[in-house]
Design a protein around this motif. Structure first.
Motif, mmCIF file in Angstrom:
data_model
loop_
_atom_site.group_PDB
_atom_site.id
_atom_site.type_symbol
_atom_site.label_atom_id
_atom_site.label_comp_id
_atom_site.label_asym_id
_atom_site.label_seq_id
_atom_site.Cartn_x
_atom_site.Cartn_y
_atom_site.Cartn_z
ATOM 1 N N PRO A 86 0.825 -1.219 0.000
ATOM 2 C CA PRO A 86 0.000 0.000 0.000
ATOM 3 C C PRO A 86 0.847 1.251 0.000
ATOM 4 N N GLY A 87 0.538 2.159 -0.934
ATOM 5 C CA GLY A 87 1.206 3.445 -1.001
ATOM 6 C C GLY A 87 2.489 3.477 -1.792
ATOM 7 N N THR A 88 2.954 2.330 -2.294
ATOM 8 C CA THR A 88 4.232 2.303 -3.019
ATOM 9 C C THR A 88 4.084 1.820 -4.450
ATOM 10 N N GLY A 89 2.886 1.618 -4.921
ATOM 11 C CA GLY A 89 2.703 1.147 -6.287
ATOM 12 C C GLY A 89 2.885 -0.355 -6.409
ATOM 13 N N THR A 90 2.811 -0.834 -7.638
ATOM 14 C CA THR A 90 2.871 -2.268 -7.914
ATOM 15 C C THR A 90 3.859 -2.532 -9.044
ATOM 16 N N THR A 91 4.613 -3.606 -8.910
ATOM 17 C CA THR A 91 5.534 -4.045 -9.955
ATOM 18 C C THR A 91 5.154 -5.441 -10.392
ATOM 19 N N VAL A 92 4.854 -5.590 -11.665
ATOM 20 C CA VAL A 92 4.653 -6.897 -12.266
ATOM 21 C C VAL A 92 5.922 -7.237 -13.035
ATOM 22 N N GLU A 93 6.503 -8.375 -12.740
ATOM 23 C CA GLU A 93 7.760 -8.780 -13.362
ATOM 24 C C GLU A 93 7.636 -10.218 -13.834
ATOM 25 N N PHE A 94 8.130 -10.489 -15.031
ATOM 26 C CA PHE A 94 8.089 -11.867 -15.532
ATOM 27 C C PHE A 94 9.230 -12.093 -16.514
ATOM 28 N N TRP A 95 9.565 -13.363 -16.683
ATOM 29 C CA TRP A 95 10.621 -13.772 -17.623
ATOM 30 C C TRP A 95 10.109 -14.939 -18.449
ATOM 31 N N VAL A 96 10.371 -14.882 -19.746
ATOM 32 C CA VAL A 96 10.039 -15.995 -20.632
ATOM 33 C C VAL A 96 11.252 -16.288 -21.501
ATOM 34 N N PRO A 97 11.486 -17.551 -21.846
ATOM 35 C CA PRO A 97 12.645 -17.872 -22.695
ATOM 36 C C PRO A 97 12.452 -17.354 -24.112
ATOM 37 N N ASN A 98 13.564 -17.064 -24.752
ATOM 38 C CA ASN A 98 13.549 -16.628 -26.143
ATOM 39 C C ASN A 98 14.460 -17.563 -26.927
ATOM 40 N N PRO A 99 13.928 -18.681 -27.418
ATOM 41 C CA PRO A 99 14.778 -19.723 -28.005
ATOM 42 C C PRO A 99 15.493 -19.238 -29.250
ATOM 43 N N LEU A 100 16.700 -19.754 -29.423
ATOM 44 C CA LEU A 100 17.472 -19.455 -30.620
ATOM 45 C C LEU A 100 16.958 -20.290 -31.784
ATOM 46 N N PRO A 101 17.181 -19.832 -33.004
ATOM 47 C CA PRO A 101 16.852 -20.670 -34.161
ATOM 48 C C PRO A 101 17.647 -21.961 -34.113
ATOM 49 N N ALA A 102 17.093 -23.011 -34.696
ATOM 50 C CA ALA A 102 17.769 -24.304 -34.691
ATOM 51 C C ALA A 102 19.118 -24.187 -35.391
ATOM 52 N N GLU A 103 20.151 -24.752 -34.735
ATOM 53 C CA GLU A 103 21.485 -24.684 -35.311
ATOM 54 C C GLU A 103 21.639 -25.715 -36.422
ATOM 55 N N ALA A 104 22.460 -25.372 -37.407
ATOM 56 C CA ALA A 104 22.724 -26.304 -38.495
ATOM 57 C C ALA A 104 23.522 -27.488 -37.972
ATOM 58 N N PRO A 105 23.289 -28.718 -38.484
ATOM 59 C CA PRO A 105 24.025 -29.888 -38.010
ATOM 60 C C PRO A 105 25.501 -29.802 -38.364
ATOM 61 N N ALA A 106 26.301 -30.420 -37.522
ATOM 62 C CA ALA A 106 27.742 -30.414 -37.765
ATOM 63 C C ALA A 106 28.063 -31.213 -39.013
ATOM 64 N N PRO A 107 29.088 -30.812 -39.765
ATOM 65 C CA PRO A 107 29.409 -31.541 -40.990
ATOM 66 C C PRO A 107 29.926 -32.933 -40.688
ATOM 67 N N GLY A 108 29.584 -33.878 -41.513
ATOM 68 C CA GLY A 108 30.037 -35.252 -41.360
ATOM 69 C C GLY A 108 31.147 -35.535 -42.341
#
Length: 384
Positions: free
Chosen positions: A354-376
């Motif tokens: 009360p009297g100090t306001g409100t903070t909403v905080e959240f975190w969600v992952p941000n996945p990277l694009p799929a990496e290319a397979p290693a050369p064989g």
């Protein structure tokens, strides 16, 4: 020399070493002790190959992972651990040649146990040379990564299902918004037009009542239009997260609600469309809660990259409110925000006093694009 004299001499010698800065060092590990250490490791298969790739040593970890006892496998070629398709392509020999050329090789792929079952392995092959630069063989370390790979696949499947869920939700929201706009709003507009026509035809005593009806219809149209905007803000699926938030803050928080606001962003890269929509929806609900409950004059929004994802804060200067023991007021908007963040694989919290306001905080992952397979290995030519 008596025992007391010996202890006194040893004490004097130790004291003298300490005074002169002499430090005792542990004796180097003997070959036998080192062999005992390697043989006793259970989490890693550690063994040696001769220069042609034949197995010349075997530890307990290799037996546990691959299923062969030392007497069954020593002397065989290490290609026995590779699936038939890798043997046919020449992958085992290619790995030895790469280790010779580069000093070492690291690879992940399928390997085969004694019983024929496959497992996903991380393999490191190191070329071993003597003082004259002559190849003596190879050191090979194998780790069973099947559980980690299964966990990664489960995470990828969860992300795929989450993306489909977000896309399905947005498609349904868009459909409802279009239906409300093309059907309900148009019907209400038609009612308003008829009321205007009636206003010129009815007796004076009914004019005030018609005016109240007309006002009610116009307010209903405004609420429906606001609903369609919340369901599907223009451009949410065509522009980036920052532009979408900036547009929403300007159109809704600033113009409609008359509140002061700010938007700060420190993003290393643009989030995926599904992640952007998730963040936008949670911020949208948080801002709506500020408008309805906080009695605030200002709200500040900040999005920033953190820990492989995006952390977002919505801070108001309102009256604040007590929170329950689980950290959130028990109403639908709060539940929806938390569920959206947790379904995306993240977390959500709200801090308020009360009297100090409100903070909403959240975190969600941000996945990277799929990496290319290693050369064989390069395909082998049939030509001699």
């Amino acid at each position: 020399m008596t025992r007391d004299e010996g202890e006194q001499k040893h004490g004097e010698q130790k004291q003298g070493e300490q005074q002169h800065g002499v430090q005792r060092r542990a004796a180097p590990m003997s070959d036998a002790a080192f062999t005992l250490l390697v043989q006793g490791v259970l989490d890693y298969g550690i063994f040696m190959l001769d220069p042609q790739g034949y197995i010349i040593s075997w530890n307990a970890g290799a037996e546990r992972i691959k299923g062969y006892r030392a007497e069954d496998i020593v002397g065989q070629h290490f290609s026995v651990f590779y699936p038939p398709e890798d043997q046919a392509s020449g992958k085992p020999q290619w790995e030895l040649e790469t280790a010779v050329a580069d000093g070492r090789l690291e690879d992940e792929g399928w390997r085969v146990r004694k019983d024929g079952s496959r497992f996903w392995a991380n393999v490191v092959i190191t070329a071993l040379w003597n003082d004259q630069g002559v190849l003596q063989g190879f050191g090979k370390v194998t780790r069973d990564m099947s559980e980690r790979r299964a966990a990664q696949h489960a995470l990828s499947e969860r992300r795929r299902l989450f993306d489909h869920l977000v896309q399905a939700q947005e498609t349904e929201r868009r459909r409802i918004a279009w239906d409300v706009h093309d059907d309900s709003i148009q019907a209400m507009v038609a009612v308003g037009m008829r009321l205007e026509l009636l206003a010129d035809r009815v007796p004076e005593e009914y004019a005030a009542e018609l005016q109240r009806l007309d006002t009610s219809v116009r307010e209903a149209i405004g609420r429906l239009r606001s609903l369609t905007f919340r369901l599907h803000p223009p451009g949410i699926d065509r522009h980036g997260l920052v532009e979408g938030l900036a547009s929403h803050l300007e159109d809704v928080v600033g113009s409609s609600w008359g509140m002061a606001y700010s938007l700060a962003h420190e993003l290393e890269r643009e989030p995926t469309p599904e992640t952007a929509i998730t963040i936008f929806r949670i911020v949208q609900e948080a801002l709506l809660n500020v408008h309805k409950h906080a009695r605030a004059n200002r709200v500040d929004v900040r999005v920033a990259s953190a820990d492989g994802g995006i952390v977002t804060r919505v801070v108001d200067d309102g009256t604040g409110a007590p929170v329950s023991q689980d950290g959130a007021r028990d109403h639908f908007g709060v539940i929806e925000m938390r569920e959206r963040a947790e379904t995306a694989g993240g977390w959500w919290s709200m801090h308020s006093r009360p009297g100090t306001g409100t903070t909403v905080e959240f975190w969600v992952p941000n996945p990277l694009p799929a990496e290319a397979p290693a050369p064989g290995p390069e395909p082998k030519s049939d030509e001699p």
